[in-house]
Design a protein around this motif. Structure first.
Motif, PDB file in Angstrom:
ATOM      1  N   ALA A  25       0.816  -1.213   0.000  1.00  0.00           N
ATOM      2  CA  ALA A  25       0.000   0.000   0.000  1.00  0.00           C
ATOM      3  C   ALA A  25       0.850   1.265   0.000  1.00  0.00           C
ATOM      4  O   ALA A  25       0.536   2.239  -0.702  1.00  0.00           O
ATOM      5  CB  ALA A  25      -0.923  -0.002   1.212  1.00  0.00           C
ATOM      6  N   ILE A  26       1.922   1.260   0.762  1.00  0.00           N
ATOM      7  CA  ILE A  26       2.784   2.449   0.828  1.00  0.00           C
ATOM      8  C   ILE A  26       3.560   2.626  -0.473  1.00  0.00           C
ATOM      9  O   ILE A  26       3.662   3.742  -1.004  1.00  0.00           O
ATOM     10  CB  ILE A  26       3.716   2.359   2.047  1.00  0.00           C
ATOM     11  CG1 ILE A  26       2.883   2.465   3.331  1.00  0.00           C
ATOM     12  CG2 ILE A  26       4.781   3.458   2.006  1.00  0.00           C
ATOM     13  CD1 ILE A  26       3.622   2.136   4.595  1.00  0.00           C
ATOM     14  N   PHE A  27       4.075   1.557  -1.033  1.00  0.00           N
ATOM     15  CA  PHE A  27       4.749   1.650  -2.330  1.00  0.00           C
ATOM     16  C   PHE A  27       3.767   2.127  -3.409  1.00  0.00           C
ATOM     17  O   PHE A  27       4.152   2.851  -4.336  1.00  0.00           O
ATOM     18  CB  PHE A  27       5.329   0.296  -2.739  1.00  0.00           C
ATOM     19  CG  PHE A  27       6.747   0.075  -2.298  1.00  0.00           C
ATOM     20  CD1 PHE A  27       7.786   0.787  -2.865  1.00  0.00           C
ATOM     21  CD2 PHE A  27       7.052  -0.860  -1.323  1.00  0.00           C
ATOM     22  CE1 PHE A  27       9.106   0.578  -2.475  1.00  0.00           C
ATOM     23  CE2 PHE A  27       8.362  -1.072  -0.913  1.00  0.00           C
ATOM     24  CZ  PHE A  27       9.393  -0.352  -1.489  1.00  0.00           C
ATOM     25  N   ARG A  32       3.349   1.541  -9.529  1.00  0.00           N
ATOM     26  CA  ARG A  32       2.343   0.541  -9.913  1.00  0.00           C
ATOM     27  C   ARG A  32       2.705  -0.764  -9.211  1.00  0.00           C
ATOM     28  O   ARG A  32       3.769  -1.333  -9.461  1.00  0.00           O
ATOM     29  CB  ARG A  32       2.342   0.338 -11.424  1.00  0.00           C
ATOM     30  CG  ARG A  32       1.982   1.577 -12.239  1.00  0.00           C
ATOM     31  CD  ARG A  32       2.284   1.359 -13.703  1.00  0.00           C
ATOM     32  NE  ARG A  32       3.713   1.081 -13.896  1.00  0.00           N
ATOM     33  CZ  ARG A  32       4.233   0.611 -15.022  1.00  0.00           C
ATOM     34  NH1 ARG A  32       3.450   0.341 -16.046  1.00  0.00           N
ATOM     35  NH2 ARG A  32       5.531   0.393 -15.119  1.00  0.00           N
ATOM     36  N   VAL A  33       1.823  -1.230  -8.340  1.00  0.00           N
ATOM     37  CA  VAL A  33       2.137  -2.363  -7.472  1.00  0.00           C
ATOM     38  C   VAL A  33       1.122  -3.487  -7.637  1.00  0.00           C
ATOM     39  O   VAL A  33      -0.096  -3.251  -7.690  1.00  0.00           O
ATOM     40  CB  VAL A  33       2.182  -1.921  -5.993  1.00  0.00           C
ATOM     41  CG1 VAL A  33       2.437  -3.116  -5.078  1.00  0.00           C
ATOM     42  CG2 VAL A  33       3.259  -0.861  -5.787  1.00  0.00           C
ATOM     43  N   TYR A  75       3.948  -3.759 -13.965  1.00  0.00           N
ATOM     44  CA  TYR A  75       4.067  -3.166 -12.629  1.00  0.00           C
ATOM     45  C   TYR A  75       5.512  -2.777 -12.352  1.00  0.00           C
ATOM     46  O   TYR A  75       6.445  -3.371 -12.878  1.00  0.00           O
ATOM     47  CB  TYR A  75       3.589  -4.158 -11.562  1.00  0.00           C
ATOM     48  CG  TYR A  75       2.141  -4.550 -11.729  1.00  0.00           C
ATOM     49  CD1 TYR A  75       1.124  -3.772 -11.179  1.00  0.00           C
ATOM     50  CD2 TYR A  75       1.782  -5.687 -12.451  1.00  0.00           C
ATOM     51  CE1 TYR A  75      -0.209  -4.117 -11.351  1.00  0.00           C
ATOM     52  CE2 TYR A  75       0.459  -6.041 -12.629  1.00  0.00           C
ATOM     53  CZ  TYR A  75      -0.537  -5.244 -12.071  1.00  0.00           C
ATOM     54  OH  TYR A  75      -1.854  -5.584 -12.241  1.00  0.00           O
ATOM     55  N   ASP A  76       5.669  -1.786 -11.482  1.00  0.00           N
ATOM     56  CA  ASP A  76       7.008  -1.420 -11.026  1.00  0.00           C
ATOM     57  C   ASP A  76       7.488  -2.385  -9.952  1.00  0.00           C
ATOM     58  O   ASP A  76       8.680  -2.691  -9.862  1.00  0.00           O
ATOM     59  CB  ASP A  76       7.004   0.006 -10.454  1.00  0.00           C
ATOM     60  CG  ASP A  76       6.548   1.035 -11.468  1.00  0.00           C
ATOM     61  OD1 ASP A  76       7.127   1.060 -12.574  1.00  0.00           O
ATOM     62  OD2 ASP A  76       5.609   1.799 -11.168  1.00  0.00           O
ATOM     63  N   LEU A  77       6.540  -2.848  -9.133  1.00  0.00           N
ATOM     64  CA  LEU A  77       6.887  -3.705  -8.001  1.00  0.00           C
ATOM     65  C   LEU A  77       5.838  -4.793  -7.807  1.00  0.00           C
ATOM     66  O   LEU A  77       4.634  -4.530  -7.887  1.00  0.00           O
ATOM     67  CB  LEU A  77       6.982  -2.863  -6.712  1.00  0.00           C
ATOM     68  CG  LEU A  77       7.279  -3.618  -5.417  1.00  0.00           C
ATOM     69  CD1 LEU A  77       8.703  -4.192  -5.437  1.00  0.00           C
ATOM     70  CD2 LEU A  77       7.094  -2.706  -4.211  1.00  0.00           C
ATOM     71  N   LEU A 198       9.839   1.773   7.353  1.00  0.00           N
ATOM     72  CA  LEU A 198      10.379   0.535   6.785  1.00  0.00           C
ATOM     73  C   LEU A 198      10.574   0.666   5.278  1.00  0.00           C
ATOM     74  O   LEU A 198      11.641   0.312   4.741  1.00  0.00           O
ATOM     75  CB  LEU A 198       9.443  -0.640   7.094  1.00  0.00           C
ATOM     76  CG  LEU A 198       9.850  -1.989   6.489  1.00  0.00           C
ATOM     77  CD1 LEU A 198      11.184  -2.468   7.059  1.00  0.00           C
ATOM     78  CD2 LEU A 198       8.753  -3.035   6.716  1.00  0.00           C
ATOM     79  N   VAL A 199       9.561   1.162   4.590  1.00  0.00           N
ATOM     80  CA  VAL A 199       9.655   1.329   3.140  1.00  0.00           C
ATOM     81  C   VAL A 199      10.749   2.336   2.785  1.00  0.00           C
ATOM     82  O   VAL A 199      11.535   2.120   1.857  1.00  0.00           O
ATOM     83  CB  VAL A 199       8.295   1.760   2.549  1.00  0.00           C
ATOM     84  CG1 VAL A 199       8.446   2.189   1.086  1.00  0.00           C
ATOM     85  CG2 VAL A 199       7.287   0.617   2.656  1.00  0.00           C
TER      86      VAL A 199
END
Length: 209
Positions: A25-27, A32-33, A75-77, A198-199
Motif C-alpha cells: 500500500a505504501i509503495f 504501480r504495485v 508493474y514497477d513492483l 520501513l519502506v
C-alpha cells in the motif's frame, strides 16, 4: 521488468500478511504495485476485498505460474505474501524469483533462532538479498527489540533499524479493509509511521537500488 519483493518466514503468526499488505500500500502511493497472495489461506485477498486498494492483487500458489513473475512488465513492483511452510514448492519458487526478501519476526528468542535457521536453510543457498524486520514489538518494551536486533547483527544477519510496533490499529484496519496508512483510529499515526519508515529504509539501501 518488475522488481519482486518477497515477504517470507517459515512460521505463521509473525506478521507476514500485515507486512506484505501495508508495504504494498505504501509503495503504491508512488508506483504501480501488484500484491501476489501466494498463501493458500488467502488472508491478503480477503483483506483487500473488504475495501478499495491502490494496488492490484491476485491469488497465485502454483509454482509454475509464480515462476513466470519474472516476465511481468505491467508493474514497477510485485510484493509476494507467502505460506508458512519451508518445504512448500510455492515458497521455494518465490525465493528463486525474488529480487529481495524481507523477513518479519517477533523479537522472542525462539522466533529469532527459528528465523536464523530458515535463512541458512532456505535463503543462503540461493544468495538472495534479504533483511529481517522485527514485528509485533511491544511499544512498552522496546529494549527487547533492540536486543533482538543485536542478536541478528552478531549472527551476521542483515536487519532493519526500523521495527514494527504492535497496535490494535493493525487488526482494526484489516476489519475495515484498508491498509494501516488509510485507517482512521487510535494509534494510527504511530502504526502507519512504522511501515512508512520501513519502506523508506528499504528504498535507501544500496542493494535495493
Amino acid at each position: 521488468m518488475s522488481k519482486i519483493l518477497v515477504i517470507l518466514n517459515g512460521k505463521g503468526g509473525v506478521g507476514k500478511t500485515t507486512t506484505a499488505f501495508n508495504t504494498a500500500a505504501i509503495f503504491a502511493e508512488n508506483q504501480r504495485v501488484l500484491l501476489v497472495d501466494a498463501d493458500s489461506q488467502g488472508s491478503a485477498t480477503w483483506w483487500a476485498e473488504q475495501g478499495e486498494q491502490l494496488f492490484d492483487i491476485t491469488p497465485a500458489t502454483d509454482p509454475k505460474i509464480l515462476k513466470d513473475l519474472k516476465t511481468v512488465k505491467d508493474y514497477d513492483l510485485i510484493v509476494c505474501d507467502t505460506p508458512p511452510h519451508l518445504d512448500s514448492g510455492t515458497l521455494q519458487t518465490l525465493v528463486q524469483v525474488a529480487d529481495y526478501i524481507v523477513m518479519p519476526t517477533p523479537p522472542a528468542p525462539l522466533d529469532i533462532q527459528a528465523l536464523i535457521a530458515t535463512i541458512k536453510q532456505a535463503i543462503a543457498p540461493f544468495q538472495v538479498l534479504h533483511r529481517v524486520v522485527l514485528t509485533k514489538v511491544d511499544p512498552r518494551r522496546l529494549n527487547e527489540a533492540m536486543a533482538a536486533q543485536n542478536t541478528f547483527i552478531r549472527s551476521n544477519v542483515p536487519v532493519f533499524s526500523t521495527f514494527i510496533r504492535q497496535y490494535t490499529a493493525h487488526e482494526r484496519a484489516v476489519i475495515e479493509g484498508v491498509p494501516i496508512n488509510r485507517y482512521k483510529g487510535k494509534n494510527t499515526q504511530e502504526a502507519a509511521s512504522d511501515y512508512t519508515r520501513l519502506v523508506n529504509e528499504l528504498q535507501q539501501l544500496k542493494e535495493w537500488n
